[in-house]
Design a protein around this motif. Structure first.
Motif, mmCIF file in Angstrom:
data_model
loop_
_atom_site.group_PDB
_atom_site.id
_atom_site.type_symbol
_atom_site.label_atom_id
_atom_site.label_comp_id
_atom_site.label_asym_id
_atom_site.label_seq_id
_atom_site.Cartn_x
_atom_site.Cartn_y
_atom_site.Cartn_z
ATOM 1 N N ALA A 146 0.840 -1.207 0.000
ATOM 2 C CA ALA A 146 0.000 0.000 0.000
ATOM 3 C C ALA A 146 0.870 1.251 0.000
ATOM 4 C CB ALA A 146 -0.913 0.002 1.216
ATOM 5 N N THR A 147 0.501 2.230 -0.817
ATOM 6 C CA THR A 147 1.193 3.520 -0.860
ATOM 7 C C THR A 147 0.186 4.626 -0.607
ATOM 8 O OG1 THR A 147 0.828 3.966 -3.214
ATOM 9 C CG2 THR A 147 2.715 2.562 -2.623
ATOM 10 N N ILE A 148 0.674 5.853 -0.555
ATOM 11 C CA ILE A 148 -0.216 6.977 -0.291
ATOM 12 C C ILE A 148 -1.202 7.183 -1.448
ATOM 13 C CG2 ILE A 148 1.207 8.803 -1.338
ATOM 14 C CD1 ILE A 148 0.469 10.493 1.194
ATOM 15 N N LYS A 149 -0.859 6.618 -2.627
ATOM 16 C CA LYS A 149 -1.744 6.736 -3.791
ATOM 17 C C LYS A 149 -2.699 5.554 -3.921
ATOM 18 C CE LYS A 149 0.190 10.531 -5.434
ATOM 19 N NZ LYS A 149 -0.548 11.831 -5.543
ATOM 20 N N SER A 150 -2.586 4.561 -3.040
ATOM 21 C CA SER A 150 -3.453 3.381 -3.113
ATOM 22 C C SER A 150 -4.884 3.744 -2.722
ATOM 23 C CB SER A 150 -2.932 2.286 -2.187
ATOM 24 O OG SER A 150 -1.640 1.866 -2.561
ATOM 25 N N PRO A 151 -5.872 3.141 -3.379
ATOM 26 C CA PRO A 151 -7.273 3.404 -3.024
ATOM 27 C C PRO A 151 -7.572 2.997 -1.580
ATOM 28 C CG PRO A 151 -7.125 2.309 -5.150
ATOM 29 C CD PRO A 151 -5.763 2.241 -4.546
ATOM 30 N N THR A 152 -8.302 3.832 -0.885
ATOM 31 C CA THR A 152 -8.731 3.538 0.479
ATOM 32 C C THR A 152 -10.174 3.056 0.482
ATOM 33 O OG1 THR A 152 -7.363 5.391 1.189
ATOM 34 C CG2 THR A 152 -8.835 4.452 2.825
ATOM 35 N N LEU A 153 -11.018 3.767 -0.258
ATOM 36 C CA LEU A 153 -12.430 3.428 -0.314
ATOM 37 C C LEU A 153 -13.069 4.092 -1.519
ATOM 38 C CD1 LEU A 153 -14.537 5.580 2.132
ATOM 39 C CD2 LEU A 153 -12.149 6.053 1.735
ATOM 40 N N TYR A 154 -14.276 3.662 -1.841
ATOM 41 C CA TYR A 154 -15.096 4.314 -2.852
ATOM 42 C C TYR A 154 -16.208 5.074 -2.126
ATOM 43 C CZ TYR A 154 -13.030 0.894 -6.114
ATOM 44 O OH TYR A 154 -12.186 0.129 -6.856
ATOM 45 N N ILE A 155 -16.419 6.299 -2.538
ATOM 46 C CA ILE A 155 -17.537 7.072 -1.992
ATOM 47 C C ILE A 155 -18.407 7.532 -3.161
ATOM 48 C CG2 ILE A 155 -18.245 9.195 -0.819
ATOM 49 C CD1 ILE A 155 -15.920 8.964 1.003
ATOM 50 N N TYR A 156 -19.685 7.218 -3.091
ATOM 51 C CA TYR A 156 -20.593 7.590 -4.175
ATOM 52 C C TYR A 156 -20.964 9.067 -4.093
ATOM 53 C CZ TYR A 156 -21.197 2.843 -5.856
ATOM 54 O OH TYR A 156 -20.963 1.608 -6.418
ATOM 55 N N THR A 157 -20.960 9.717 -5.255
ATOM 56 C CA THR A 157 -21.369 11.118 -5.318
ATOM 57 C C THR A 157 -22.849 11.221 -4.979
ATOM 58 O OG1 THR A 157 -21.828 10.904 -7.686
ATOM 59 C CG2 THR A 157 -19.620 11.633 -7.055
ATOM 60 N N SER A 158 -23.293 12.437 -4.671
ATOM 61 C CA SER A 158 -24.660 12.636 -4.177
ATOM 62 C C SER A 158 -25.733 12.258 -5.182
ATOM 63 C CB SER A 158 -24.855 14.098 -3.736
ATOM 64 O OG SER A 158 -23.990 14.400 -2.680
ATOM 65 N N GLY A 159 -25.469 12.488 -6.469
ATOM 66 C CA GLY A 159 -26.468 12.130 -7.473
ATOM 67 C C GLY A 159 -27.631 13.094 -7.537
ATOM 68 N N THR A 160 -27.361 14.408 -7.374
ATOM 69 C CA THR A 160 -28.443 15.389 -7.429
ATOM 70 C C THR A 160 -28.932 15.624 -8.851
ATOM 71 O OG1 THR A 160 -26.739 17.114 -7.475
ATOM 72 C CG2 THR A 160 -27.747 16.615 -5.350
ATOM 73 N N THR A 161 -28.022 15.572 -9.833
ATOM 74 C CA THR A 161 -28.402 15.839 -11.225
ATOM 75 C C THR A 161 -28.236 14.614 -12.117
ATOM 76 O OG1 THR A 161 -26.159 16.685 -11.640
ATOM 77 C CG2 THR A 161 -27.850 18.297 -11.068
ATOM 78 N N GLY A 162 -27.942 13.462 -11.558
ATOM 79 C CA GLY A 162 -27.773 12.233 -12.320
ATOM 80 C C GLY A 162 -27.552 11.072 -11.367
ATOM 81 N N LEU A 163 -27.162 9.924 -11.922
ATOM 82 C CA LEU A 163 -26.920 8.760 -11.074
ATOM 83 C C LEU A 163 -25.629 8.943 -10.276
ATOM 84 C CD1 LEU A 163 -27.822 5.885 -13.563
ATOM 85 C CD2 LEU A 163 -29.163 6.664 -11.598
ATOM 86 N N PRO A 164 -25.597 8.448 -9.023
ATOM 87 C CA PRO A 164 -24.370 8.519 -8.231
ATOM 88 C C PRO A 164 -23.248 7.733 -8.903
ATOM 89 C CG PRO A 164 -26.257 7.989 -6.841
ATOM 90 C CD PRO A 164 -26.716 7.863 -8.264
ATOM 91 N N LYS A 165 -22.003 8.222 -8.731
ATOM 92 C CA LYS A 165 -20.835 7.549 -9.289
ATOM 93 C C LYS A 165 -19.850 7.263 -8.160
ATOM 94 C CE LYS A 165 -20.364 11.078 -12.067
ATOM 95 N NZ LYS A 165 -21.664 11.741 -11.987
#
Length: 481
Positions: free
Chosen positions: A76-95
């Motif tokens: 693991a490095t400082i650039k390694s993924p920690t988690l996925y967080i979904y965007t709010s999805g106010t104007t489209g589907l969450p990503k």
């Protein structure tokens, strides 16, 4: 700790199983482990759910409290993924935005930047599946070493009672939360609390002033940033209404700009050379931030197309790449930054840009209106989109069509006055209390489809009940708007 009776536990597990079982095969292929918290191994009809492991209280207590083997994180490095967080999805589907360790550390340091100390008690009621509650709230508290009061769900009526009960000194806010608090009935003990600091984003200028006047000398630290973005601002001075202030170090270390945006063509304006055009100070423009090793954009998990859509190329020179924030901002001559609207929300009518936040703010000044969600809808035979507003009304009040008309007539130009009004019992919001518009836009203003009360702005007459006859006249082209 909430203890559930066995029958309810079984019902909860059955519900969980129905949600997760269809994605279990894909999770197994990716070596993803799924756990459920429960009393013992959960079974239904004597068979365990393959791929789901139960963490009982007994198992947790039996687990070793010794540090994990460092080899487990050796790659693991400082650039390694920690988690996925979904965007709010106010104007489209969450990503699913990819958050790495570096981003987690930076966002988690927001509390330190705002002046939160280890002696503070922070009140978190926001969902932990979004950046505000989890990264800036919980992770930030771990970094500070302070005390966290977690509430399962926001309650405007219980908010200050909780703050007094647990000696809360720091609160988080987002979206419409502060206005919800200001709309609660006034009490004699409104100022009897220990809260000294509020950290968050999305507070309206009028709500900001009202909140301080009612609840006392609380420092509000308004900030701006997107879950997946590579640029942010912090209003460290406390200028009412501003989301931050630009400074020389910020602009050099993390280059960004406000550029002209064509809301009708839904794309940035480019000059004869094909490059984007910066807006002058004081004018509204689309915020873009240069993508670099210092300010990276990690994009969305397993969605290269969505990731590429958020990038603008050849912005100021050939080959450069900028993150498209999707937000329209304004920077005044003193360097204070103001949020104006989302590009998906702003619409064009009669050759003019209509900022939905400005119209919403104006509608909230009408006595009978509790909440307002403004958006643009298509009209057959007309260019652009015309204004429509979904409203909720204050308790025991009816829609005052005359007062609403008189207010918009005197405070808004003709092109930005909502032509249609929709009265709802409640407005749909995301988990972080941001208003949702996509469904409303798609439903339009057809009274045979919409069961809510609808009103139509008749020129020189005001808001009148919307009828099928009026709708047909508009769609057939007999009534020009």
């Amino acid at each position: 700790t909430k203890v559930f009776p066995p029958l309810l536990l079984k019902l909860l597990f059955i519900q969980f199983r129905g949600v997760v079982e269809e994605v279990l095969p894909a999770l197994r292929e990716q070596s993803v482990s799924v756990f459920v918290l429960g009393q013992e191994e959960q079974e239904e009809g004597g068979a365990r759910v393959e791929g789901v492991k139960t963490l009982s209280r007994g198992k947790i207590q039996q687990a070793s409290d010794q540090p994990l083997d460092p080899q487990l994180r050796s790659k693991a490095t400082i650039k390694s993924p920690t988690l996925y967080i979904y965007t709010s999805g106010t104007t489209g589907l969450p990503k699913a935005a990819v958050i790495n360790h570096e981003r987690m550390t930076l966002a988690g340091s927001m509390q330190a930047f705002a002046g939160v100390t280890r002696d503070d008690v922070i009140y978190i009621y926001l969902p932990l599946y979004h950046t505000a509650g989890f990264v800036m709230g919980l992770v930030g508290a771990i970094e500070r070493g302070n005390t966290v009061i977690l509430r399962r769900k926001f309650s405007a009526s219980q908010f200050w009672d909780d703050c007094r009960k647990y000696d809360v000194t720091v609160i988080q806010y987002i979206g419409e939360i502060m206005r919800y608090l200001c709309n609660t009935p006034k009490k004699d003990n409104d100022r009897q609390h220990k809260v000294r600091l509020a950290v968050g984003n999305g507070i309206r200028a009028d709500t900001w002033s009202e909140f301080l006047e009612r609840f006392g000398d609380i420092r509000i630290c308004e900030c701006y940033g997107a879950t997946e973005g590579n640029v942010g601002f912090v209003n460290y001075i406390g200028k009412v209404g501003a989301i931050g202030r630009e400074n020389f170090i910020h602009t050099v270390g993390n280059p960004y700009a406000l550029i002209q945006y064509d809301t009708e063509r839904e794309e940035p304006v480019r000059d004869s050379r094909g490059f984007c055009v910066k807006v002058p100070k004081g004018e509204t423009g689309l915020l873009v931030a240069k993508i670099s090793s210092r300010a990276p954009f990690s994009g969305y998990a397993k969605s290269p197309q969505q990731t590429e859509r958020k990038k603008l190329k050849d912005v100021f020179v050939k080959g450069d790449q900028y993150f498209n924030s999707g937000d329209l901002l304004r920077i005044d001559n003193e360097g204070f930054v103001y949020f104006m609207d989302r590009i998906g929300d702003t619409f064009r009518w009669k050759g003019e840009n209509v900022a939905t936040t400005e119209v919403s703010d104006n509608l909230l000044m009408v006595e009978c209106i509790e909440e307002a969600n403004v958006y643009g809808v298509k009209v057959p035979g007309h260019e652009g989109r015309i204004g429509m507003a979904a409203l909720t009304l204050k308790d025991n009040m009816e829609f005052d069509s005359k007062a609403t008309y008189e207010h918009v007539k005197t405070s808004l130009p003709s092109y930005s006055r909502p032509r249609f009004i929709r009265i709802q019992n409640s407005l749909d919001v995301t988990g972080t209390f941001k208003m949702m518009k996509v469904k409303l836009v798609n439903e339009g203003f057809n009274p045979s489809v919409i069961r809510d009360r609808l009103f139509y702005l008749e020129d020189k007459e005001g808001y009148i009940p919307m009828t099928q006859e009026i709708y047909s006249s508009i769609t057939d082209g007999k009534l020009r708007l």
